[in-house]
Design an enzyme around this catalytic site. Structure first.
Site, PDB file in Angstrom:
ATOM      1  N   ILE A 209     -16.083  21.993 -14.754  1.00 38.82           N
ATOM      2  CA  ILE A 209     -15.120  22.770 -14.840  1.00 38.82           C
ATOM      3  C   ILE A 209     -16.017  24.211 -14.976  1.00 38.82           C
ATOM      4  O   ILE A 209     -16.811  24.299 -16.235  1.00 38.82           O
ATOM      5  CB  ILE A 209     -13.998  22.940 -15.967  1.00 38.82           C
ATOM      6  CG1 ILE A 209     -13.237  21.688 -15.833  1.00 38.82           C
ATOM      7  CG2 ILE A 209     -13.254  24.076 -16.132  1.00 38.82           C
ATOM      8  CD1 ILE A 209     -12.540  21.466 -14.372  1.00 38.82           C
ATOM      9  N   GLU A 210     -16.021  25.159 -14.391  1.00 38.78           N
ATOM     10  CA  GLU A 210     -17.004  26.192 -14.181  1.00 38.78           C
ATOM     11  C   GLU A 210     -16.203  27.557 -14.077  1.00 38.78           C
ATOM     12  O   GLU A 210     -16.811  28.693 -13.762  1.00 38.78           O
ATOM     13  CB  GLU A 210     -18.015  26.113 -13.193  1.00 38.78           C
ATOM     14  CG  GLU A 210     -18.780  25.022 -13.055  1.00 38.78           C
ATOM     15  CD  GLU A 210     -19.714  24.877 -12.348  1.00 38.78           C
ATOM     16  OE1 GLU A 210     -20.667  25.837 -11.829  1.00 38.78           O
ATOM     17  OE2 GLU A 210     -20.204  23.478 -11.735  1.00 38.78           O
ATOM     18  N   GLY A 211     -15.014  27.660 -14.574  1.00 36.58           N
ATOM     19  CA  GLY A 211     -14.134  28.929 -14.633  1.00 36.58           C
ATOM     20  C   GLY A 211     -12.579  28.375 -15.198  1.00 36.58           C
ATOM     21  O   GLY A 211     -12.295  27.434 -15.533  1.00 36.58           O
TER      22      GLY A 211
END
Length: 465
Positions: free
Chosen positions: A155-157
């Site tokens: 998860i990068e956002g």
């Protein structure tokens, strides 16, 4: 061919003898699917040897409205839908699992439309995931009857809403199937706590955490001053829901795989050795991505540094060949199709028990003659004791990214020295067009010696009637 019998074999026995050990500190995981090196092979090709223990499919970059992206590995969709239909990957997943590797689907990535608005939405999506990729059922399953080994959160956002609820429900489904082990993993950035996964990591179960020690101040290139594995080890032992969670050293697979953080194989081994002697939470090494690490050669160095590990040790309990499927899997790209064949046989057209499949160079042959056919060793089925090619010996000198075989061990050249690693029980090391693989003997003896690289192939083969 064994691979064409995968479906029949899986039907013949409910489980296979997977040797993957989540509690080991010497596992090797790598991401597959984004073709970052622009030369990505089919998934099955990467499972023909004993390099990786875990392969993470990247990515499901859209959810709860499912959107999958595996670059050239899968480009077809179900009719009237945007959902990918990947029958070739499905067969490759089953093949990889049969070799003892865990195959996990990664959710998220650097770009995409993903996230949950509530816990109830996340819980409901866990049901969808179980039905679509695991032991449940639904009309459209991208990987057909293949059953994945877990989910990964990269998860990068977005926010953190719903992820603990999603994991809780996934683990509820996991508990309903005692036939195999399932995993929850994640890939946070190295700054602690992670900006997007921090709350989830503190409040949900994780089996493996692949910390990305690159593209940040705390990357591998900052070792030892700013390298912060200790922060993650402390989290594992004091805050993690699962106090036995394993932390992986995430590394770029080549200098071009990340903006910063790449270190060569020797430096990575030194870091791994230091961490393994000081932090019990260490689970192994992760690389982004498999196309980069295989192309650069660091993958073989990592495997040698970690030792035999558990890769490639999935051994079928029993074969039932009474029903053989005639369907052969292929790997589609935008320009070509590659067949993944039986791991009992080489991918070259010549069978394994054909002495001409590999032509021996006599001990005094020059490199300039390496492309010319040589006389076969012995056209009969009698065994030969010719050792002119030389067996790779543990610790002996080698060069470049050579690979080799010494009976029931495969050999990797790491830092100029051979490292010998045992094949799975019952298998023997052979060389074919895909490289060094551990295959079933299929009539050949188990004392094969071979070395690849340097523009020549030297091999000693022995045969039984």
């Amino acid at each position: 061919m064994l691979f064409t019998r995968v479906s029949a074999a899986l039907a013949a026995f409910a489980t296979y003898a997977s040797a993957f050990d989540v509690n080991s500190n010497a596992n090797y995981a790598s991401y597959y699917g984004q073709n970052s090196a622009k030369n990505q092979k089919s998934l099955g090709e990467y499972c023909r040897d004993a390099i990786e223990d875990v392969i993470i499919l990247a990515f499901m970059n859209g959810f709860p409205n499912i959107l999958l992206n595996f670059a050239s590995a899968c480009e077809t969709t179900f009719e009237g839908s945007t959902l990918l239909s990947c029958p070739t990957m499905a067969k490759d997943i089953q093949y990889c699992q049969l070799q003892g590797k865990a195959v996990i689907l990664s959710m998220g990535g650097a770009s995409g439309a993903y996230g949950f608005t509530s816990d109830s939405e996340a819980t409901s999506f866990a049901d969808t995931m179980w039905n679509t990729f695991f032991k449940g059922s639904t009309d459209q399953r991208p990987f057909g009857d293949a059953v994945l080994d877990g989910v990964d959160l990269d998860i990068e956002g977005g926010g953190s809403t719903g992820y603990p609820a999603f994991i809780k429900q996934m683990r509820t489904h996991y508990a309903s199937d005692s036939s195999k082990s399932y995993y929850i993993t994640s890939a946070p950035q190295c700054p602690f706590p992670d900006a997007y996964l921090g709350p989830t990591l503190d409040n949900a179960w994780f089996d493996m955490v692949y910390v990305q020690f690159y593209n940040n101040y705390c990357g591998l290139n900052a070792y030892p001053s700013a390298f912060n594995f200790g922060d993650w080890d402390n989290w594992a032992k004091t805050k993690s829901v699962n106090k036995d969670v394993k932390i992986y050293i995430g590394a770029p697979g080549s200098p071009t795989a990340a903006s910063s953080g790449y270190v060569d194989g020797a430096a990575l081994k030194a870091i791994y050795d230091d961490i393994s002697s000081n932090y019990s939470s260490l689970g192994g090494i992760m690389t982004w991505d498999i196309s980069q690490s295989r192309t650069s050669g660091i993958a073989t160095e990592i495997r040698a540094a970690l030792g035999a590990g558990e890769a490639g040790k999935g051994v079928p309990i029993e074969h039932d060949n009474s029903e053989v499927s005639s369907e052969e899997p292929t790997s589609s790209t935008t320009s070509s199709t590659t067949s993944i064949e039986d791991p009992n046989e080489p991918t070259s057209s010549a069978p394994l028990n054909d002495i001409n499949a590999f032509e021996q160079l006599p001990p005094d042959a020059s490199e300039s003659s390496s492309n010319s056919p040589a006389e076969p060793i012995n056209g009969s089925s009698e065994r030969t004791n010719d050792t002119s090619g030389g067996c790779p010996i543990d610790g002996a000198s080698c060069s470049g990214s050579q690979q080799g075989c010494n009976g029931q061990k495969f050999a990797l050249c790491a830092n100029g020295k051979w490292s010998l690693i045992p094949c799975a029980p019952g298998t023997t090391c052979t060389i074919n067009n895909s490289g060094v693989v551990c295959d079933w003997p299929n009539g050949s003896t188990t004392d094969t010696c071979a070395v690849t690289g340097g523009g020549s192939l030297r091999k000693r083969l022995g045969y039984t009637e």
